[in-house]
Design a protein around this motif. Structure first.
Motif, short mmCIF file in Angstrom:
data_model
loop_
_atom_site.label_atom_id
_atom_site.label_comp_id
_atom_site.label_asym_id
_atom_site.label_seq_id
_atom_site.Cartn_x
_atom_site.Cartn_y
_atom_site.Cartn_z
N GLU A 1 -13.75 -26.48 16.85
CA GLU A 1 -12.47 -25.77 16.94
C GLU A 1 -12.62 -24.26 16.88
OE1 GLU A 1 -13.31 -26.93 12.71
OE2 GLU A 1 -13.23 -28.00 14.61
N ASN A 2 -13.79 -23.75 16.45
CA ASN A 2 -14.01 -22.31 16.37
C ASN A 2 -14.67 -21.73 17.61
OD1 ASN A 2 -13.00 -22.24 13.69
ND2 ASN A 2 -14.96 -23.03 12.96
N SER A 3 -15.00 -22.58 18.58
CA SER A 3 -15.66 -22.09 19.80
C SER A 3 -14.69 -21.24 20.61
CB SER A 3 -16.15 -23.26 20.64
OG SER A 3 -17.07 -24.04 19.92
N ASP A 4 -15.23 -20.26 21.32
CA ASP A 4 -14.38 -19.35 22.10
C ASP A 4 -14.27 -19.75 23.57
OD1 ASP A 4 -16.94 -18.79 22.87
OD2 ASP A 4 -16.81 -16.61 22.54
N ILE A 5 -14.70 -20.96 23.94
CA ILE A 5 -14.63 -21.42 25.32
C ILE A 5 -13.23 -21.95 25.60
CG2 ILE A 5 -15.53 -23.08 26.99
CD1 ILE A 5 -18.20 -22.85 25.35
#
Length: 198
Positions: free
Chosen positions: A24-28
């Protein structure tokens, strides 16, 4: 909805630099500002749960669905070549297919098409089921091809020497036709739609 842990987990992102874990913290970004999916998804797991998860976000947005499901067989096979069950009772197999085809219909655009690959034993049952779900007016064609050029198989009229792809549109466009193209061995596969009737 794509990150519901009950359905889709262990996300990975693959690009030219290799594989990366996703959380959930990925920037994709998976969707653009208009809600359109901008990344290809390869989903491994329970297909019915995955389809229902995708349905909430992608209902009415899919142009083409191709399904190669477990086949129905009249006789029990001694072993399964695949990890899924291929010795369904007919009623269980039809329920299995109905649940998935109904979600697939909801995912399709109005001009979207679905193609389902099937063997001889399940062909008639599957076509009747698809006529019920998609409507007889939206039937495109059943495409048939030989799976062998072995003269022994063909002379014995082996039921395993042909297979079928049953094709429907969600809402058929009568002004377009599906056009085949000659291949090197003379087969004519389904390729695309065009405005010229053939």
């Amino acid at each position: 909805t794509l990150e519901d842990p009950k359905v889709l987990t262990n996300f990975k992102y693959i690009d030219k630099d290799g594989e990366k874990e996703l959380d959930e913290n990925s920037d994709i970004e998976f969707f653009d500002e208009n809600g359109e999916l901008k990344q290809n998804l390869l989903i491994k797991g329970n297909n019915l749960l995955a389809l229902h998860t995708l349905k909430e976000k992608m209902s009415g947005q899919v142009k083409l669905i191709y399904i190669d499901p477990p086949y129905y067989f009249d006789k029990t096979k001694p072993t399964d070549a695949f990890r899924y069950n291929s010795n369904f009772k007919l009623s269980a197999w039809l329920t299995f297919m109905k649940n998935r085809l109904e979600v697939a219909r909801d995912l399709l655009k109005n001009n979207g098409a679905i193609l389902v690959h099937i063997g001889e034993d399940g062909y008639a049952y599957l076509k009747l089921l698809m006529l019920e779900i998609f409507g007889k007016d939206n039937f495109i064609e059943t495409f048939i091809w030989k799976t062998t050029d072995n003269p022994d198989s063909l002379s014995n009229k082996s039921r395993s020497s042909v297979e079928y792809i049953i094709a429907f549109e969600k809402k058929i466009d009568k002004s377009a036709a599906y056009i085949g193209r000659e291949t090197e061995n003379g087969d004519v596969p389904l390729l695309n739609t065009g405005n010229n009737k053939k």
